[in-house]
Design a protein around this motif. Structure first.
Motif, mmCIF file in Angstrom:
data_model
loop_
_atom_site.group_PDB
_atom_site.id
_atom_site.type_symbol
_atom_site.label_atom_id
_atom_site.label_comp_id
_atom_site.label_asym_id
_atom_site.label_seq_id
_atom_site.Cartn_x
_atom_site.Cartn_y
_atom_site.Cartn_z
ATOM 1 N N ILE A 37 0.836 -1.198 0.000
ATOM 2 C CA ILE A 37 0.000 0.000 0.000
ATOM 3 C C ILE A 37 0.874 1.251 0.000
ATOM 4 N N SER A 38 0.522 2.196 -0.857
ATOM 5 C CA SER A 38 1.316 3.422 -0.992
ATOM 6 C C SER A 38 0.420 4.553 -1.489
ATOM 7 N N THR A 39 0.984 5.738 -1.571
ATOM 8 C CA THR A 39 0.256 6.861 -2.156
ATOM 9 C C THR A 39 -0.054 6.565 -3.619
ATOM 10 N N ILE A 40 -1.260 6.879 -4.025
ATOM 11 C CA ILE A 40 -1.682 6.605 -5.395
ATOM 12 C C ILE A 40 -0.848 7.415 -6.381
ATOM 13 N N GLU A 41 -0.301 6.725 -7.364
ATOM 14 C CA GLU A 41 0.438 7.381 -8.441
ATOM 15 C C GLU A 41 -0.339 7.200 -9.735
ATOM 16 N N THR A 42 -0.802 8.304 -10.299
ATOM 17 C CA THR A 42 -1.579 8.230 -11.526
ATOM 18 C C THR A 42 -1.533 9.552 -12.267
ATOM 19 N N ALA A 212 -16.418 4.362 4.065
ATOM 20 C CA ALA A 212 -15.907 2.993 4.116
ATOM 21 C C ALA A 212 -14.386 2.931 4.084
ATOM 22 N N LEU A 213 -13.755 3.968 3.489
ATOM 23 C CA LEU A 213 -12.301 3.979 3.343
ATOM 24 C C LEU A 213 -11.630 4.594 4.566
ATOM 25 N N SER A 214 -10.452 4.072 4.873
ATOM 26 C CA SER A 214 -9.666 4.652 5.951
ATOM 27 C C SER A 214 -9.213 6.065 5.580
ATOM 28 N N LYS A 215 -9.270 6.953 6.556
ATOM 29 C CA LYS A 215 -8.752 8.315 6.386
ATOM 30 C C LYS A 215 -7.549 8.544 7.291
ATOM 31 N N ARG A 216 -6.987 7.467 7.759
ATOM 32 C CA ARG A 216 -5.848 7.551 8.668
ATOM 33 C C ARG A 216 -4.657 8.186 7.965
ATOM 34 N N GLY A 217 -3.970 9.066 8.638
ATOM 35 C CA GLY A 217 -2.780 9.673 8.088
ATOM 36 C C GLY A 217 -1.548 8.855 8.402
ATOM 37 N N GLY A 218 -0.406 9.417 8.082
ATOM 38 C CA GLY A 218 0.850 8.737 8.362
ATOM 39 C C GLY A 218 1.285 7.848 7.230
ATOM 40 N N ALA A 219 2.188 6.929 7.533
ATOM 41 C CA ALA A 219 2.760 6.050 6.513
ATOM 42 C C ALA A 219 1.674 5.177 5.892
ATOM 43 N N PRO A 220 1.542 5.168 4.558
ATOM 44 C CA PRO A 220 0.494 4.382 3.903
ATOM 45 C C PRO A 220 0.515 2.899 4.278
ATOM 46 N N GLU A 221 1.728 2.343 4.428
ATOM 47 C CA GLU A 221 1.828 0.906 4.714
ATOM 48 C C GLU A 221 1.295 0.531 6.091
ATOM 49 N N ARG A 222 0.991 1.518 6.926
ATOM 50 C CA ARG A 222 0.492 1.246 8.271
ATOM 51 C C ARG A 222 -1.009 1.502 8.410
ATOM 52 N N ALA A 229 -7.675 -1.910 17.367
ATOM 53 C CA ALA A 229 -8.646 -1.054 18.046
ATOM 54 C C ALA A 229 -8.866 0.247 17.291
ATOM 55 N N ASP A 230 -7.840 0.736 16.612
ATOM 56 C CA ASP A 230 -7.943 2.018 15.925
ATOM 57 C C ASP A 230 -8.155 1.893 14.424
ATOM 58 N N ARG A 231 -8.628 0.767 13.944
ATOM 59 C CA ARG A 231 -8.932 0.623 12.517
ATOM 60 C C ARG A 231 -10.090 1.553 12.162
ATOM 61 N N ASP A 232 -10.074 2.066 10.942
ATOM 62 C CA ASP A 232 -11.133 3.016 10.587
ATOM 63 C C ASP A 232 -11.617 2.853 9.152
ATOM 64 N N GLY A 233 -11.375 1.704 8.544
ATOM 65 C CA GLY A 233 -11.876 1.470 7.194
ATOM 66 C C GLY A 233 -10.863 0.754 6.329
ATOM 67 N N PHE A 234 -11.308 0.313 5.154
ATOM 68 C CA PHE A 234 -10.432 -0.472 4.290
ATOM 69 C C PHE A 234 -9.627 0.410 3.348
ATOM 70 N N VAL A 235 -8.648 -0.207 2.701
ATOM 71 C CA VAL A 235 -7.825 0.442 1.688
ATOM 72 C C VAL A 235 -8.096 -0.254 0.360
ATOM 73 N N ILE A 371 -0.180 -7.635 9.858
ATOM 74 C CA ILE A 371 0.677 -6.518 10.258
ATOM 75 C C ILE A 371 -0.171 -5.364 10.809
ATOM 76 N N ASN A 372 0.491 -4.431 11.451
ATOM 77 C CA ASN A 372 -0.128 -3.222 12.009
ATOM 78 C C ASN A 372 -1.087 -3.508 13.155
ATOM 79 N N LEU A 373 -0.925 -4.640 13.798
ATOM 80 C CA LEU A 373 -1.820 -5.008 14.900
ATOM 81 C C LEU A 373 -1.079 -4.842 16.234
ATOM 82 N N GLU A 374 -0.866 -3.590 16.612
ATOM 83 C CA GLU A 374 -0.162 -3.332 17.863
ATOM 84 C C GLU A 374 -1.109 -3.365 19.058
ATOM 85 N N GLN A 375 -2.331 -2.868 18.862
ATOM 86 C CA GLN A 375 -3.312 -2.817 19.951
ATOM 87 C C GLN A 375 -4.626 -3.406 19.440
#
Length: 418
Positions: A37-42, A212-222, A229-235, A371-375
């Motif tokens: 997963i990364s920033t969309i390039e188009t 439905a989509l995640s709006k989480r900021g930060g590194a795309p791969e995370r 607990a802090d999931r907020d939608g799919f990618v 991955i990304n399952l810290e809590q």
């Protein structure tokens, strides 16, 4: 097994995905916990206007180099993905299509959204330049059955051909229905799976507006965080996952490689909501229950679960509840892995890709991590193989796929032994 006429084995696999465009690369990255997963390039649209600007994109794929410019321009991107993955799978299966009974050679490959780019490109042409500028190939390029059709044409498959449209459960529906057909002796070989190419401004806008989509900021791969607990939608993601299924008798007769075995399939409907999962996971439970009944095995025989787990609040919790209902206390002892934490959600391609991952997992005795399952969410308290892959003695696994409209499909796979 209820359908006990023929054993069904996997003899070929092909994939195009955010983690790579061949099975070895895909599997290597998956089991080492790498994200695609990364920033969309188009160059097709400006992503700055969207709240969600990340996706699991297919990279390093040049359709004109693969198919030639003329042929590539006749296919929407989802069809290009499907045909490319199918060619890999047929080659992997060492299937000489000139020497098999083509009337018993079928294709079960679907797509949830189909040729959305082809449709919108032609709509823009119509609005700006009139009806004379609409391509005569619009319909045969955009409709969802074209992946199955192009594969059938490419390999001369004249047997049963189907394009299931069960949203994000398409891959498992295709594999499961193909399994039933081969079990019943109505076909020898079926190319099965799904494809999707929906990373498009219209899809991004719609899924985004539906929250439905995640709006989480930060590194795309995370960002993709199933069961956290802090999931907020799919990618969103794209690609194709295609398998060659074959009767064991036919595979042995021609000396085919055998990667694994399909032993069960179950399907159900939530009968609840057009987009939301049943909060208690009732349909998911029924699909898994029927898959185990089809396989003729006890829940205690399951060694690993490949979860649907898209990283939504309701969906991940509901699937956890379904697993607890199915396995009881044993649910806490069965490892559950979430491939979408690394691939994103490939929609109609997800089931095929995850079936390939499970075949490899059973064969090598390695469970890819979540991955990304810290809590973890307190409601999601099973063993999700967090952080790093795990070696284990594996024989049987379940793979789940659930889709909009409440469609649920589960398949049971087994490590092959004579």
């Amino acid at each position: 097994m209820e359908l006990n006429q023929q054993r069904v084995v996997v003899t070929g696999m092909g994939i195009i995905s955010p983690l790579g465009n061949d099975v070895d690369t895909f599997w290597s990255k998956l089991k080492t916990g790498q994200s695609g997963i990364s920033t969309i390039e188009t160059d097709d649209f400006d992503i700055a206007q969207f709240a969600t600007r990340i996706a699991g994109q297919v990279r390093e794929f040049d359709p004109e180099a693969v198919f030639g410019r003329k042929e590539a321009r006749k296919m929407d991107r989802f069809v290009q993905f499907a045909l490319y993955a199918a060619e890999q799978a047929v080659q992997d299966a060492r299937l000489d299509t000139e020497r098999i009974d083509r009337e018993r050679f079928g294709v079960y490959v679907g797509s949830g959204i189909g040729g959305i780019k082809t449709l919108t490109d032609n709509m823009e042409a119509y609005q700006s330049r009139g009806p004379g500028r609409v391509s005569p190939s619009l319909v045969p390029m955009m409709i969802s059955n074209m992946a199955a059709a192009q594969i059938s044409i490419r390999f001369g498959a004249m047997g049963p051909t189907m394009a299931p449209v069960t949203a994000c459960s398409i891959g498992n529906t295709a594999i499961g229905e193909a399994f039933r057909l081969i079990c019943g002796g109505e076909a020898d070989v079926i190319v099965a799976g799904g494809a999707e190419a929906a990373i498009h401004p219209l899809s991004l806008a719609s899924f985004g507006n539906a929250t439905a989509l995640s709006k989480r900021g930060g590194a795309p791969e995370r960002v993709s965080r199933p069961f956290a607990a802090d999931r907020d939608g799919f990618v969103m993601a794209e690609g194709a996952g295609i398998l060659v299924l074959e009767s064991l008798e036919n595979a042995l007769r021609r000396g085919a490689p055998i990667h694994g075995e399909v032993i069960g399939y179950g399907a159900s409907s939530d009968a609840y909501h057009v987009v939301a999962s049943h909060p208690e996971g009732t349909g998911a439970y029924l699909a898994m229950k029927r898959a185990l009944q089809s396989a003729g095995i006890d829940p205690a025989e399951v060694d690993v679960v490949s979860a649907h787990a898209t990283s939504t609040q309701v969906g991940d919790s509901a699937e956890t509840k379904a697993l607890k209902r199915l396995f009881g206390e044993a649910a806490y002892r069965i490892p559950v892995t979430a491939n979408k934490s690394m691939t994103g959600h490939m929609f109609g391609a997800a089931g095929g890709a995850e079936a390939i991952a499970l075949v490899k997992s059973l064969g090598e005795g390695v469970i890819p991590p979540t991955i990304n399952l810290e809590q973890p969410d307190p409601e999601c308290d099973l063993d999700y193989v967090p952080g790093a892959a795990r070696e284990a003695a594996l024989n049987i696994g379940i793979s789940n796929s659930f889709g909009f409209g409440g469609h649920n499909a589960a398949i049971v796979l087994r490590r092959y032994s004579e």
